[in-house]
Motif scaffolding. Structure first.
Motif, PDB file in Angstrom:
ATOM      1  N   GLU A   2      -0.832  17.824 -33.645  1.00 15.10           N
ATOM      2  CA  GLU A   2      -0.113  18.721 -34.557  1.00 15.10           C
ATOM      3  C   GLU A   2       0.819  17.922 -35.481  1.00 15.10           C
ATOM      4  N   THR A   3       1.142  18.549 -36.604  1.00 10.84           N
ATOM      5  CA  THR A   3       1.932  17.845 -37.617  1.00 10.84           C
ATOM      6  C   THR A   3       3.308  18.483 -37.778  1.00 10.84           C
ATOM      7  N   ILE A   4       4.283  17.605 -37.990  1.00 17.73           N
ATOM      8  CA  ILE A   4       5.667  18.056 -38.170  1.00 17.73           C
ATOM      9  C   ILE A   4       6.203  17.556 -39.503  1.00 17.73           C
ATOM     10  N   PHE A   5       6.910  18.428 -40.210  1.00 18.72           N
ATOM     11  CA  PHE A   5       7.663  17.981 -41.392  1.00 18.72           C
ATOM     12  C   PHE A   5       9.114  18.408 -41.203  1.00 18.72           C
ATOM     13  N   SER A   6      10.043  17.538 -41.543  1.00 17.29           N
ATOM     14  CA  SER A   6      11.444  17.975 -41.626  1.00 17.29           C
ATOM     15  C   SER A   6      12.184  17.026 -42.568  1.00 17.29           C
ATOM     16  N   GLY A   7      13.307  17.510 -43.077  1.00 20.57           N
ATOM     17  CA  GLY A   7      14.060  16.678 -44.006  1.00 20.57           C
ATOM     18  C   GLY A   7      15.546  16.949 -43.933  1.00 20.57           C
ATOM     19  N   GLY A 123      18.573  26.221 -59.787  1.00 20.74           N
ATOM     20  CA  GLY A 123      17.939  25.507 -58.673  1.00 20.74           C
ATOM     21  C   GLY A 123      18.432  25.995 -57.318  1.00 20.74           C
ATOM     22  N   LEU A 124      19.657  26.475 -57.281  1.00 19.68           N
ATOM     23  CA  LEU A 124      20.183  26.985 -56.018  1.00 19.68           C
ATOM     24  C   LEU A 124      19.427  28.241 -55.587  1.00 19.68           C
ATOM     25  N   LEU A 125      18.948  28.980 -56.586  1.00 20.05           N
ATOM     26  CA  LEU A 125      18.148  30.171 -56.287  1.00 20.05           C
ATOM     27  C   LEU A 125      16.710  29.775 -55.933  1.00 20.05           C
ATOM     28  N   THR A 126      16.195  28.765 -56.661  1.00 22.86           N
ATOM     29  CA  THR A 126      14.759  28.478 -56.521  1.00 22.86           C
ATOM     30  C   THR A 126      14.451  27.296 -55.591  1.00 22.86           C
ATOM     31  N   TYR A 127      15.489  26.776 -54.895  1.00 19.03           N
ATOM     32  CA  TYR A 127      15.142  25.647 -54.037  1.00 19.03           C
ATOM     33  C   TYR A 127      14.380  26.039 -52.769  1.00 19.03           C
ATOM     34  N   PRO A 128      14.506  27.282 -52.258  1.00 23.57           N
ATOM     35  CA  PRO A 128      13.658  27.584 -51.097  1.00 23.57           C
ATOM     36  C   PRO A 128      12.155  27.375 -51.378  1.00 23.57           C
ATOM     37  N   PRO A 129      11.628  27.732 -52.573  1.00 20.89           N
ATOM     38  CA  PRO A 129      10.215  27.393 -52.827  1.00 20.89           C
ATOM     39  C   PRO A 129       9.931  25.880 -52.790  1.00 20.89           C
ATOM     40  N   LEU A 130      10.914  25.080 -53.174  1.00 21.52           N
ATOM     41  CA  LEU A 130      10.722  23.624 -53.061  1.00 21.52           C
ATOM     42  C   LEU A 130      10.591  23.251 -51.583  1.00 21.52           C
ATOM     43  N   MET A 131      11.382  23.910 -50.762  1.00 24.55           N
ATOM     44  CA  MET A 131      11.319  23.645 -49.313  1.00 24.55           C
ATOM     45  C   MET A 131       9.974  24.134 -48.738  1.00 24.55           C
ATOM     46  N   VAL A 132       9.499  25.254 -49.259  1.00 24.58           N
ATOM     47  CA  VAL A 132       8.171  25.737 -48.836  1.00 24.58           C
ATOM     48  C   VAL A 132       7.138  24.646 -49.151  1.00 24.58           C
ATOM     49  N   GLY A 133       7.252  24.082 -50.356  1.00 24.03           N
ATOM     50  CA  GLY A 133       6.322  23.027 -50.771  1.00 24.03           C
ATOM     51  C   GLY A 133       6.397  21.825 -49.843  1.00 24.03           C
ATOM     52  N   ASP A 134       7.616  21.411 -49.494  1.00 25.42           N
ATOM     53  CA  ASP A 134       7.786  20.254 -48.595  1.00 25.42           C
ATOM     54  C   ASP A 134       6.945  20.440 -47.337  1.00 25.42           C
ATOM     55  N   ILE A 135       6.992  21.655 -46.814  1.00 30.84           N
ATOM     56  CA  ILE A 135       6.356  21.923 -45.515  1.00 30.84           C
ATOM     57  C   ILE A 135       4.833  22.020 -45.654  1.00 30.84           C
ATOM     58  N   ILE A 136       4.383  22.796 -46.642  1.00 25.81           N
ATOM     59  CA  ILE A 136       2.935  23.054 -46.710  1.00 25.81           C
ATOM     60  C   ILE A 136       2.134  21.841 -47.186  1.00 25.81           C
ATOM     61  N   LEU A 137       2.761  20.985 -48.004  1.00 26.16           N
ATOM     62  CA  LEU A 137       2.014  19.838 -48.536  1.00 26.16           C
ATOM     63  C   LEU A 137       1.466  18.944 -47.431  1.00 26.16           C
ATOM     64  N   TYR A 138       2.166  18.912 -46.297  1.00 27.83           N
ATOM     65  CA  TYR A 138       1.745  18.024 -45.200  1.00 27.83           C
ATOM     66  C   TYR A 138       0.996  18.797 -44.109  1.00 27.83           C
ATOM     67  N   ASN A 139       0.642  20.058 -44.395  1.00 26.34           N
ATOM     68  CA  ASN A 139      -0.084  20.900 -43.426  1.00 26.34           C
ATOM     69  C   ASN A 139       0.680  20.985 -42.107  1.00 26.34           C
ATOM     70  N   ALA A 140       2.005  21.088 -42.216  1.00 28.28           N
ATOM     71  CA  ALA A 140       2.832  21.063 -40.999  1.00 28.28           C
ATOM     72  C   ALA A 140       2.618  22.316 -40.149  1.00 28.28           C
ATOM     73  N   ASN A 141       2.459  22.089 -38.832  1.00 21.77           N
ATOM     74  CA  ASN A 141       2.365  23.222 -37.904  1.00 21.77           C
ATOM     75  C   ASN A 141       3.749  23.586 -37.387  1.00 21.77           C
TER      76      ASN A 141
END
Ligand code: AQP
Length: 334
Positions: A2-7, A123-141
């Motif tokens: 399984e894959t993990i992403f965090s930052g 950006g303070l409003l739209t940064y959660p989508p950036l966080m969504v991107g961080d996670i999905i780009l690596y196929n994180a489970n």
């Protein structure tokens, strides 16, 4: 596997809250999962940053990742802005997320209430989508985070479900659905000065947090002046005794001793003894980390590890991004 992403954001020097809620878990997880640990510098610029300090904090956070025990042979360690797929994916995700969903995020509500809507960046409003991107780009489970990030993970899960439904082919998973993983102990370390609010590295009152680079005497002083209550009884009762309960959680997370064991060990003893033992435990934890941190900062090794990390991350992230572009029909080529 399984894959993990965090930052972690390089928005200041990490606190023991970041260590207990995030980094400590990272070190254990790297042995069991395919891990991507990121320095999310694009998140840090949702609030104003001093450019020179930001650069120092980025390298500093990378050095801390390694100093706490992350091993680049086991985990991919990299800087978000060095992998351009993050910003590109974030745009696609924003276009598939509603403003209503973003305005409901408590972190946005808190910060925009404090500063007014005209006083905060878009950006303070739209940064959660950036966080969504961080996670999905690596196929994180799995995404190991502190309790405060739960809502963003829910947004990620909602997005993945919607995107897969809208653009996925039957029986084919377009994006991987991630699960949140909260630390069992210390998921939410509170401020030493206001134990009803979260310990944060950007707190303007430095007495509220213990930075991972604080010197031993500073740590001792901060713990000594931590807010408790007047009963003098060491017990775990976060609702009625948030100060001492927070210190018990920190003590437990730092030493691995269960809270119940600490409570009975300190039965009949005062807050003074408890606080000085806690301070020594935190000093013992942080001293070797700080020594290694200073060695790494002065070495070429750190930049080599980050270059390699970005190369590895790009390979995976670009594949997912292309899959997203193909699914929604962007560009000409697959
Ligand atoms: N007080 C905390 N207790 C437990 N975990 C915490 N985390 C942060 N604070 C605590 C966890 O650390 C990871 C990285 O956090 P971040 O830097 O990306 O963002 P944050 O949650 O906003 O952290 P700070 O320290 O509060 O930063 P500033 O002050 O810049 O906003 C996450 O997993 C988080 O849960």
């Amino acid at each position: 596997m399984e894959t993990i992403f965090s930052g972690i954001q390089p928005s200041g020097i990490p606190t023991i809250g970041n260590y207990i809620g995030a980094m400590k878990q990272f070190v254990d997880l790297q042995n069991q999962y395919d891990c991507y640990f990121c320095i999310v510098d694009e998140h840090a610029i949702t609030v104003p940053q001093d450019p020179i300090k930001l650069r120092q904090q980025i390298r500093g956070l990378a050095a801390l990742y390694l100093a706490v025990g992350l091993d680049p042979k086991k985990a991919t360690i990299f800087i978000q802005s060095e992998v351009s797929a993050h910003a590109e994916a974030a745009w696609i995700i924003q276009c598939n997320t509603t403003i209503g969903e973003l305005e409901r995020m408590t972190q946005f509500k808190d910060k925009s209430q404090k500063n007014g809507r005209t006083g905060v960046s878009a950006g303070l409003l739209t940064y959660p989508p950036l966080m969504v991107g961080d996670i999905i780009l690596y196929n994180a489970n799995l995404v190991p985070v502190g309790d405060d990030q739960k809502q963003h993970l829910e947004l990620t899960r909602d997005f993945v479900e919607r995107f897969n439904k809208r653009y996925g082919q039957k029986n084919q998973e377009l994006l991987v659905m991630p699960e949140v993983k909260i630390a069992e102990q210390g998921g939410r370390v509170m401020s030493l000065q206001d134990p009803t609010s979260k310990m944060s590295k950007s707190d303007t009152n430095a007495k509220g947090f213990i930075s991972m680079l604080d010197e031993p005497n500073v740590i001792r002083k901060k713990i000594k002046s931590a807010v408790t209550d007047s009963t003098g009884i060491i017990e775990y009762d976060p609702e009625n005794k948030p100060g001492i309960s927070n210190l018990l959680s920190i003590f437990s997370a730092v030493t691995g001793r269960p809270v119940a064991e600490l409570v009975s060990a300190y039965e009949g003893k005062g807050y003074g003894d408890f606080k000085s033992d806690l301070a020594e435990a935190v000093v013992d934890l942080l001293e070797p980390i700080q020594i290694r941190y200073n060695e790494l900062l002065a070495s070429d090794e750190l930049d080599e590890i980050l270059d390699e990390g970005a190369d590895k991350a790009r390979l995976v992230a670009n594949k997912t991004l292309q899959r997203m572009k193909n699914a929604i029909g962007l560009g000409r080529k697959s």
